[in-house]
Design a protein around this motif. Structure first.
Motif, PDB file in Angstrom:
ATOM      1  N   LEU A 149     -12.013   0.024 -14.755  1.00  0.00           N
ATOM      2  CA  LEU A 149     -12.243   0.891 -13.464  1.00  0.00           C
ATOM      3  C   LEU A 149     -12.574   0.057 -12.487  1.00  0.00           C
ATOM      4  CD1 LEU A 149     -12.709   3.435 -12.090  1.00  0.00           C
ATOM      5  CD2 LEU A 149     -15.032   3.377 -12.692  1.00  0.00           C
ATOM      6  N   PHE A 150     -11.717   0.032 -11.410  1.00  0.00           N
ATOM      7  CA  PHE A 150     -11.751  -1.148 -10.138  1.00  0.00           C
ATOM      8  C   PHE A 150     -12.346  -0.512  -8.939  1.00  0.00           C
ATOM      9  CE2 PHE A 150      -8.492  -2.580 -13.232  1.00  0.00           C
ATOM     10  CZ  PHE A 150      -8.890  -3.645 -13.386  1.00  0.00           C
ATOM     11  N   HIS A 151     -13.453  -0.958  -8.253  1.00  0.00           N
ATOM     12  CA  HIS A 151     -14.095  -0.574  -6.905  1.00  0.00           C
ATOM     13  C   HIS A 151     -13.674  -1.765  -6.181  1.00  0.00           C
ATOM     14  CE1 HIS A 151     -16.987   2.520  -8.596  1.00  0.00           C
ATOM     15  NE2 HIS A 151     -16.455   2.186  -9.769  1.00  0.00           N
ATOM     16  N   VAL A 152     -12.785  -1.685  -5.230  1.00  0.00           N
ATOM     17  CA  VAL A 152     -12.240  -2.778  -4.611  1.00  0.00           C
ATOM     18  C   VAL A 152     -12.649  -2.843  -3.264  1.00  0.00           C
ATOM     19  CG1 VAL A 152     -10.047  -3.879  -3.984  1.00  0.00           C
ATOM     20  CG2 VAL A 152      -9.973  -2.643  -5.910  1.00  0.00           C
ATOM     21  N   ALA A 153     -13.074  -4.053  -2.662  1.00  0.00           N
ATOM     22  CA  ALA A 153     -13.376  -4.198  -1.435  1.00  0.00           C
ATOM     23  C   ALA A 153     -12.440  -4.545  -0.634  1.00  0.00           C
ATOM     24  CB  ALA A 153     -14.530  -5.549  -1.261  1.00  0.00           C
ATOM     25  N   HIS A 154     -11.697  -3.667   0.266  1.00  0.00           N
ATOM     26  CA  HIS A 154     -10.490  -3.698   0.892  1.00  0.00           C
ATOM     27  C   HIS A 154     -10.332  -4.832   1.696  1.00  0.00           C
ATOM     28  CE1 HIS A 154      -6.728  -2.609   2.025  1.00  0.00           C
ATOM     29  NE2 HIS A 154      -6.720  -2.250   3.364  1.00  0.00           N
ATOM     30  N   ASP A 155      -9.139  -5.701   1.582  1.00  0.00           N
ATOM     31  CA  ASP A 155      -8.973  -6.776   2.486  1.00  0.00           C
ATOM     32  C   ASP A 155      -7.635  -6.800   2.815  1.00  0.00           C
ATOM     33  OD1 ASP A 155      -8.684  -9.222   4.016  1.00  0.00           O
ATOM     34  OD2 ASP A 155      -9.693 -10.274   2.775  1.00  0.00           O
ATOM     35  N   PRO A 156      -6.877  -6.395   3.992  1.00  0.00           N
ATOM     36  CA  PRO A 156      -5.663  -6.072   4.364  1.00  0.00           C
ATOM     37  C   PRO A 156      -4.908  -7.817   4.297  1.00  0.00           C
ATOM     38  CG  PRO A 156      -6.744  -5.011   5.804  1.00  0.00           C
ATOM     39  CD  PRO A 156      -7.732  -5.950   4.965  1.00  0.00           C
ATOM     40  N   GLY A 157      -5.594  -8.715   4.538  1.00  0.00           N
ATOM     41  CA  GLY A 157      -5.027  -9.841   4.375  1.00  0.00           C
ATOM     42  C   GLY A 157      -4.834 -10.793   3.117  1.00  0.00           C
ATOM     43  N   LYS A 158      -5.696  -9.808   2.129  1.00  0.00           N
ATOM     44  CA  LYS A 158      -5.580 -10.436   0.761  1.00  0.00           C
ATOM     45  C   LYS A 158      -5.577  -9.565  -0.021  1.00  0.00           C
ATOM     46  CE  LYS A 158      -9.333 -12.734  -0.325  1.00  0.00           C
ATOM     47  NZ  LYS A 158     -10.378 -14.019  -0.529  1.00  0.00           N
ATOM     48  N   PRO A 159      -4.710  -8.734  -0.499  1.00  0.00           N
ATOM     49  CA  PRO A 159      -4.618  -7.609  -1.524  1.00  0.00           C
ATOM     50  C   PRO A 159      -4.919  -8.067  -2.879  1.00  0.00           C
ATOM     51  CG  PRO A 159      -2.318  -7.944  -0.360  1.00  0.00           C
ATOM     52  CD  PRO A 159      -3.183  -9.193   0.063  1.00  0.00           C
ATOM     53  N   PHE A 160      -5.631  -6.758  -3.213  1.00  0.00           N
ATOM     54  CA  PHE A 160      -6.178  -6.893  -4.628  1.00  0.00           C
ATOM     55  C   PHE A 160      -5.022  -6.433  -5.677  1.00  0.00           C
ATOM     56  CE2 PHE A 160      -8.431  -5.780  -8.510  1.00  0.00           C
ATOM     57  CZ  PHE A 160      -9.529  -6.676  -8.320  1.00  0.00           C
ATOM     58  N   ARG A 161      -4.516  -7.205  -6.577  1.00  0.00           N
ATOM     59  CA  ARG A 161      -3.495  -6.627  -7.439  1.00  0.00           C
ATOM     60  C   ARG A 161      -4.038  -6.499  -8.862  1.00  0.00           C
ATOM     61  NH1 ARG A 161      -0.418  -9.525  -3.786  1.00  0.00           N
ATOM     62  NH2 ARG A 161       1.144  -8.280  -2.430  1.00  0.00           N
ATOM     63  N   VAL A 162      -3.599  -5.711  -9.533  1.00  0.00           N
ATOM     64  CA  VAL A 162      -3.797  -5.484 -11.021  1.00  0.00           C
ATOM     65  C   VAL A 162      -2.599  -5.508 -11.738  1.00  0.00           C
ATOM     66  CG1 VAL A 162      -4.873  -4.269 -12.830  1.00  0.00           C
ATOM     67  CG2 VAL A 162      -6.129  -4.169 -10.759  1.00  0.00           C
ATOM     68  N   ILE A 163      -2.527  -6.471 -12.957  1.00  0.00           N
ATOM     69  CA  ILE A 163      -1.239  -6.752 -13.325  1.00  0.00           C
ATOM     70  C   ILE A 163      -1.240  -6.172 -14.534  1.00  0.00           C
ATOM     71  CG2 ILE A 163       0.775  -8.353 -14.248  1.00  0.00           C
ATOM     72  CD1 ILE A 163      -0.013  -9.749 -11.678  1.00  0.00           C
ATOM     73  N   VAL A 164      -0.380  -5.337 -15.513  1.00  0.00           N
ATOM     74  CA  VAL A 164      -0.330  -5.004 -16.843  1.00  0.00           C
ATOM     75  C   VAL A 164       1.171  -5.006 -17.314  1.00  0.00           C
ATOM     76  CG1 VAL A 164      -1.274  -3.300 -18.658  1.00  0.00           C
ATOM     77  CG2 VAL A 164      -2.396  -3.386 -16.333  1.00  0.00           C
ATOM     78  N   GLY A 165       1.422  -5.960 -18.136  1.00  0.00           N
ATOM     79  CA  GLY A 165       2.949  -6.135 -18.790  1.00  0.00           C
ATOM     80  C   GLY A 165       3.637  -6.212 -17.338  1.00  0.00           C
ATOM     81  N   ASP A 166       4.703  -5.592 -17.171  1.00  0.00           N
ATOM     82  CA  ASP A 166       5.473  -5.646 -16.089  1.00  0.00           C
ATOM     83  C   ASP A 166       5.166  -4.617 -14.885  1.00  0.00           C
ATOM     84  OD1 ASP A 166       7.108  -7.908 -17.146  1.00  0.00           O
ATOM     85  OD2 ASP A 166       8.002  -6.043 -18.170  1.00  0.00           O
TER      86      ASP A 166
END
Length: 327
Positions: A158-175
């Protein structure tokens, strides 16, 4: 608690320690806290960041405490546990929901983190985001000046993300790539079935999968093909607030069910305990619906409740509990 150096990593780690202690006993005095704060002006800011991250995760246990999965708290001691983790179970029985295990950590810029069998871990990241990692799961985290990338290698988080438009937060699973747009969201990797499940509880995410981009907003859920070149994007399912709460129950050590199949509930319980629950006749029992709320660290109580629901018995052995239905 004294600092062994002036590195930011040490200060942030110690701040996480103090944040957990304060959260566990907010009205108590904490000897040594004032001295720790006064020794370095940077520590006050570090403590505020740690407390903010812990608040996003819903609070925690002091000093990375662990509750053994084989020793559930008795129901009569309910008043000693946090009120927010208790739920009523259909049929009138009360079962607790408590953390099987939790560690509050502050990761360096790149780190691999695994939650062992039978534990749930909470992490505060350097960018102000926070992650809860389910039992048997692994995440690879990289927080850099120009990128924030987390790979869910297996399991659920579970991700609680601090938003930063200049540095997106990405989660990668497989493709599959999930990009945050100011969000709280859960990602589950069902590698065996070949799907990635994404559930958004706040904000929105963009999901790139199977050559298409899909936007999910709060209250949306969808299952995406894990491999590129698979089927087209799946339909988006609306999810109620109550259903979201049940789906995220593992973060506070509870399993809440509203008609889910017994087989799925058993699999979820087994990931959090060394004492394994088994169905004597899976073909007959696995698809039966189950209702109620259970402690993740109470496999015996869970098995007995399941046995009652199928009018059967639960036989407790040394390393397993076998549920049999009445013939």
């Amino acid at each position: 608690m004294t600092s062994g150096g002036n590195s930011r990593f040490t200060v942030e780690d110690e701040a996480a320690f103090w944040a957990a202690r304060i959260d566990a006993a907010p009205s108590d005095a904490h000897p040594g806290l004032d001295e720790w704060l006064n020794a370095d002006p940077a520590r006050a800011g570090a403590l505020l960041r740690a407390q903010a991250a812990l608040a996003m995760l819903g609070g925690g246990l002091p000093e990375a405490a662990c509750l053994p999965s084989e020793t559930p708290a008795p129901v009569e001691d309910a008043d000693k546990l946090p009120r927010k983790v208790w739920r009523w179970v259909a049929g009138g029985a009360v079962l607790a929901a408590s953390l099987a295990a939790l560690a509050f950590l502050n990761l360096p810029r790149a780190e691999t983190f695994e939650a062992d069998h039978g534990e749930v871990r909470a992490l505060a990241l350097r960018d102000g985001s926070a992650v809860s990692v389910d039992a048997g799961s692994r995440v690879d985290v990289r927080i850099e000046d120009d990128a924030r990338v987390t790979r869910l290698v297996r399991g659920k988080a579970l991700f609680h993300v601090a938003h930063d438009p200049g540095k997106p937060f990405r989660v990668i699973v497989g493709d599959v790539t999930i990009t945050d747009i100011g969000t709280v969201f859960q990602v589950s990797d069902d590698a065996e079935a070949g799907f990635v499940d994404v559930l958004v509880s706040e904000g929105a995410v963009d999901v790139e999968a199977a050559g298409a981009r899909t936007r999910l907003v709060a209250g949306n859920r969808a299952r995406f093909p894990r491999a590129a070149g698979a089927a087209s994007a799946p339909p988006i399912q609306p999810v109620s607030a109550a259903a979201i709460d049940r789906a995220l129950g593992w973060t506070s050590g509870r399993l809440e069910l509203d008609g889910e199949p017994i087989g799925e509930a058993v699999a979820e319980m087994n990931r959090h305990n060394h004492l394994q629950v088994q169905l004597a006749d899976p073909a007959r029992l696995a698809g039966e619906p189950l209702y109620g709320a259970f402690r993740m660290n109470d496999p015996i109580g869970f098995a007995r409740a399941v046995a009652v629901s199928v009018e059967g018995t639960a036989t407790v052995g040394e390393d397993s509990i076998v549920i049999s239905a009445r013939k």
